[in-house]
Design an enzyme around this catalytic site. Structure first.
Site, short mmCIF file in Angstrom:
data_model
loop_
_atom_site.label_atom_id
_atom_site.label_comp_id
_atom_site.label_asym_id
_atom_site.label_seq_id
_atom_site.Cartn_x
_atom_site.Cartn_y
_atom_site.Cartn_z
CG ASP A 1 39.06 49.45 38.83
OD1 ASP A 1 39.50 50.62 38.94
OD2 ASP A 1 39.66 48.47 39.29
CG HIS B 1 48.94 47.61 38.78
ND1 HIS B 1 49.09 46.97 40.00
CD2 HIS B 1 47.75 47.18 38.28
CE1 HIS B 1 48.02 46.21 40.22
NE2 HIS B 1 47.19 46.32 39.20
CD GLU C 1 43.90 46.66 42.25
OE1 GLU C 1 42.94 47.23 41.70
OE2 GLU C 1 44.51 45.69 41.73
CG ASP D 1 39.46 48.01 42.81
OD1 ASP D 1 38.34 47.68 43.21
OD2 ASP D 1 40.02 47.48 41.83
NE ARG E 1 45.91 42.03 44.50
CZ ARG E 1 45.55 42.98 43.64
NH1 ARG E 1 44.83 42.68 42.56
NH2 ARG E 1 45.91 44.22 43.85
CD GLN F 1 42.78 40.21 40.59
OE1 GLN F 1 43.12 40.54 41.72
NE2 GLN F 1 43.04 40.93 39.52
CE LYS G 1 40.67 43.61 41.03
NZ LYS G 1 41.80 44.47 41.41
CB THR H 1 35.20 50.35 45.56
OG1 THR H 1 35.20 49.16 44.77
CG2 THR H 1 36.15 51.36 44.97
CD GLU I 1 51.82 46.50 41.61
OE1 GLU I 1 52.48 47.12 40.78
OE2 GLU I 1 50.75 46.94 42.08
#
Ligand code: CA
Length: 433
Positions: A134, A141, A207, A241, A245, A248, A261, A265, A372
């Site tokens: 990835d 982004h 994503e 993806d 968060r 992460q 992640k 996917t 975002e």
């Protein structure tokens, strides 16, 4: 010479300007057929074509290999290389266009054998994913996430304008559109907490990405040029993806994302070929800093592809479009990413999948992740029907879609969709009886 842009098919539904699969598209996939077989197929209008059956008649051929379509993965065909891909596409166009080779059009028995209503088949994983990498090639982004995680000052890491940054992901959890996704659990730590805790992800995200599907392999130890990289790419899929968060944020330094992640996917079932996308080639955005020679593109290698995300809560009938963006926002093309990936001598294989990185446009209406869109969970969005969201709740369905708009036709990508199921509790986590 008739331009491909204006040719029509004797399959009427393919000529509808709104249909995703006109004769200009001819994407490849794997379908579970009504007879139980899982074969390579291509889409045309409201039908799929059983390529394994058609190949037996000799009407389509790679002209170099034996049979490649009578199996539940496109890998053998992908490995045949650009000449074979073009031979089969040319055969298919001649068989399906008006006033072409009428060997299929005029043979009712064969039509019955190889043409199947698209609604009567189930689409499966299109190829066996060899390995999944990835990237992080969307500049907006990277700026948005960098600003949230590290502050505006340090938003873009110092290497970002020089290297297509990536990490090695998991092929084992790449699944086809429609596969339910179980909410991941993991270790998190709130900024003000003293100790981390383990439990279901609270900030589950998407994503919006595209995946480049590698057709022909490279050799270990041998770097490749950007042009060679482009020649190796078989086609493109939509790619989500899924990202945890909160997991992460705690785990990502210093080696990048890991469990945040690794759990899932999703990809769309149709591989859109480079040949179908050829009229939509465009340049990557202007460089902020000159690239090193090995990453320079000899010709345009990005594409003009409209993309969108929709969100639909459990028991709601209406999906809400929450973002619209375009593939051409990516700072690095898939060819540049692939050339960089092989630059150390890393061997690339048939079936490798390269995620582009999240494709965010310049403002909130075009951001490619909920992180975002809700700006770190601070600005909830309101869906049609009145529910609000920052991140994904159990039962929500997220769908990516995309198309390239031609003159009187469109190259549709279909959909990449997934519904979130509740987290599964670990039995007896401490291991004592
Ligand atoms: Ca990603």
């Amino acid at each position: 010479m008739t331009s491909l842009q204006i040719i029509k098919s004797w399959i009427e539904s393919a000529n509808d300007p709104q249909n995703s699969f006109p004769i200009q598209n001819l994407p490849f996939g794997i379908a579970q057929l009504p007879n139980g077989k899982q074969n390579c197929v291509c889409a045309i209008g409201d039908f799929i074509i059983d390529l394994a059956e058609l190949e037996l008649t000799g009407l389509i051929s790679t002209q170099s290999q034996g049979t490649v379509f009578n199996q539940p993965a496109l890998n053998d065909f992908m490995q045949c290389g650009p000449k074979a891909w073009q031979n089969v596409r040319t055969d298919l166009i001649n068989l399906l266009k008006t006033n072409g080779n009428n060997a299929l059009e005029n043979n009712d028995k064969l039509k019955q054998q190889v043409l199947i209503a698209i609604n009567d088949v189930k689409m499966l994983m299109p190829f066996k994913v060899a390995e999944y990498t990835d990237f992080y090639a969307g500049k907006q982004h990277a700026i948005n996430v960098g600003t949230m995680f590290r502050g505006a000052e340090n938003a873009l890491p110092p290497n970002w304008l020089h290297i297509p940054i990536g990490y090695n992901g998991r092929a084992s959890t790449v699944v086809v559109s429609g596969t339910p996704i179980i909410r991941p659990s993991g270790q998190t730590k709130a900024p003000d907490a003293e100790q981390p805790t383990f439990g279901p992800c609270k900030r589950l995200d998407i994503e919006l990405e595209m995946g480049a599907v590698i057709g022909t392999p490279s050799k270990m130890g041998q770097p490749i040029s950007v042009q060679q990289a482009d020649d190796m790419i078989f086609g493109y899929v939509l790619l989500n993806d899924w990202s945890a968060r909160d997991i992460q944020a705690w785990e990502y330094q210093p080696l990048g994302p890991f469990q945040a992640k690794a759990f899932a996917t999703s990809i769309s079932p149709w591989v859109i070929t480079k040949a179908a996308l050829e009229p939509f080639r465009t340049s990557t955005p202007k460089r902020d800093k000159p690239l090193l020679d090995y990453l320079k593109e000899p010709s345009p290698m990005s594409y003009d592809i409209e993309l969108e995300i929709s969100m639909q809560p459990d028991k709601s009938n209406t999906p809400t479009t929450i973002s619209r963006t375009n593939y051409n926002n990516l700072y690095y093309s898939a060819a540049q990413q692939l050339a960089h990936h092989a630059s150390s001598g890393c061997k690339m294989n048939t079936g490798d999948l390269l995620g582009s990185g999240t494709i965010s446009g310049p403002d909130k209406s075009s951001f490619g992740s909920l992180l975002e869109i809700s700006w770190g969970g601070k600005e909830p969005i309101t869906l049609d029907g009145g529910q609000t969201r920052t991140f994904i709740q159990d039962g929500d369905t997220l769908t990516l879609s995309g198309y390239a708009q031609g003159d009187g036709y469109k190259i549709g990508f279909g959909e990449c969709s997934g519904t979130i199921l509740p987290a599964i509790k670990m039995n007896n986590p401490a291991g004592d009886d």
